[in-house]
Design an enzyme around this catalytic site. Sequence first.
Site, PDB file in Angstrom:
ATOM      1  N   CYS A   1       0.034 -20.175 -12.300  1.00 53.20           N
ATOM      2  CA  CYS A   1      -0.940 -20.417 -13.366  1.00 53.20           C
ATOM      3  C   CYS A   1      -0.397 -21.045 -14.648  1.00 53.20           C
ATOM      4  O   CYS A   1      -0.774 -22.154 -15.014  1.00 53.20           O
ATOM      5  CB  CYS A   1      -1.609 -19.098 -13.738  1.00 53.20           C
ATOM      6  SG  CYS A   1      -2.415 -18.238 -12.373  1.00 53.20           S
TER       7      CYS A   1
ATOM      8  N   HIS B   1      -3.807 -17.638 -20.737  1.00 51.19           N
ATOM      9  CA  HIS B   1      -2.558 -17.403 -20.011  1.00 51.19           C
ATOM     10  C   HIS B   1      -1.388 -18.249 -20.518  1.00 51.19           C
ATOM     11  O   HIS B   1      -0.477 -18.597 -19.766  1.00 51.19           O
ATOM     12  CB  HIS B   1      -2.752 -17.630 -18.506  1.00 51.19           C
ATOM     13  CG  HIS B   1      -1.889 -16.724 -17.670  1.00 51.19           C
ATOM     14  ND1 HIS B   1      -1.926 -16.689 -16.305  1.00 51.19           N
ATOM     15  CD2 HIS B   1      -0.950 -15.802 -18.030  1.00 51.19           C
ATOM     16  CE1 HIS B   1      -1.069 -15.809 -15.843  1.00 51.19           C
ATOM     17  NE2 HIS B   1      -0.472 -15.247 -16.882  1.00 51.19           N
TER      18      HIS B   1
END
Length: 481
Positions: free
Chosen positions: A82, A140
């Site tokens: 990610c 993130h």
Amino acid sequence: MDIKPSSILIKVIGILSMLFYCSAFLKLQAQETPNIVILFADDLGYGDLSCYGAQDVITTHIDKLASEGLRFTDFQVTSSVCSPSRASLLTGRYPMRNGFPVAQSEIEKHENYGLHPDEITIVDILSGKGYSTLAIGKWHLGFNEGSRPIDHGFQHFYGLQSNWHKSHPDLDDLYSDDKIVKENVAFESLMKRYTNKAVQFIEENKKNPFFLYLAYHAVHSPILPSKEFIGTSKGSLYGDFVQELDHYVGELMTSINKNGLDENTIVVFLSDNGPAICHYGGSAGALNGGKYTTMEGGFRIPAIIKWKGKFATGVNNTMLSSMDLLPTLTYLAGAELPKDRVIDGKDISSILKSGEGGSPHEFVYYYNGTNLQAVRKGKWKLHLPRTSEDQPFWSKNKNEKPFYGNNLKNISCKGLLVLGRPLLFNLDTDMGELTDISNIHPEIVKELLKEANRVRSELGDVHSTGSDQRVPPFKDIQEKM
């Protein structure tokens, strides 16, 4: 002195004409500054959409987007996890260059780990051109001061710090900018919440250019589709989750059309990396490997780009990168790239407009964390030798034996964890990376090994620091603890 009424009338008409043409010019200028919407799915595999050959799901709305735009068969991200992939999309730079090579975790050593304040994002660039900007969904990339969305060009943020997880006190809190607006938010409610927020933003900004970055959590774990979508596919809960994602993409596209913005909005749909096939399912189609690997299944993702009337339509096979979005959108918005740093992405606007053209990238590099594991030139991809100790924490396996074979048909879903010698593949004829042909093309192996050594000196590797590498603020980068 007498002034004739006719001369006054002529002057008034002249002024009104000038105002009319100025107004028309300004309107034309506004129309030529495109709105930009980036829809970023999470862990969506190359074979997870019906327009990419999936048989157990029907993704009607994403398929429609593909039919109206360009659907890419060789679109690459820069990481199979990610955080690094997201950092590259926003900065146009390899993770080793922008300082975000490994996925951020809720651990003590990552306390100060975030997208560096000195990194320039596409949002920073567009803000200088009068864009309204909003990030929605999964960030993130750090949530300390200096690394939040509002620190990197976004005027507003609505979403979660990173992945949703009920066992961690911060990971299920919903933020608006930097304030919590709902604690313990239900995961199943997020897609609807995000889409409603996006629709509201579009309606509020339909008269001025806007940039919307919508990073859905789907189809990352937990695989929890909303109740109304359970049982709607032939692909169990995972397929239901994909179809829920498709539904909300459809709602967003309806909003764009309803507000008359279809011809002045660039829509980009892509995934951050390949599917977590070892854990939660998903499909990489004909590709080998998935998330956590440097096989094509981890890096080659579904991608669609549409600008009605401006971009070509159909299927495009050119090898492109998510890093190309920053320079391309910069050019299309009439802005300028920063001149004080290397931007690895390339302007692909001519390819988008014509639907044709060769790749702007002579070489492409596949890192797993800080470990350079493969180099590609055109159709040739060379996997490099590696040990278990070289791997980032998500791929370490001390019991893994080195692979020395030629046939990868039965390779683990975890990819090539330990490799005893270089492996060469022709992706034009073997996109699944099934048959090593290094013994047939030793000259290609030699060239790509040379390039691997060159890029190590620039971007670094697990055992060395590169001349243009931004090193994260902690030691033992590949280790979790």
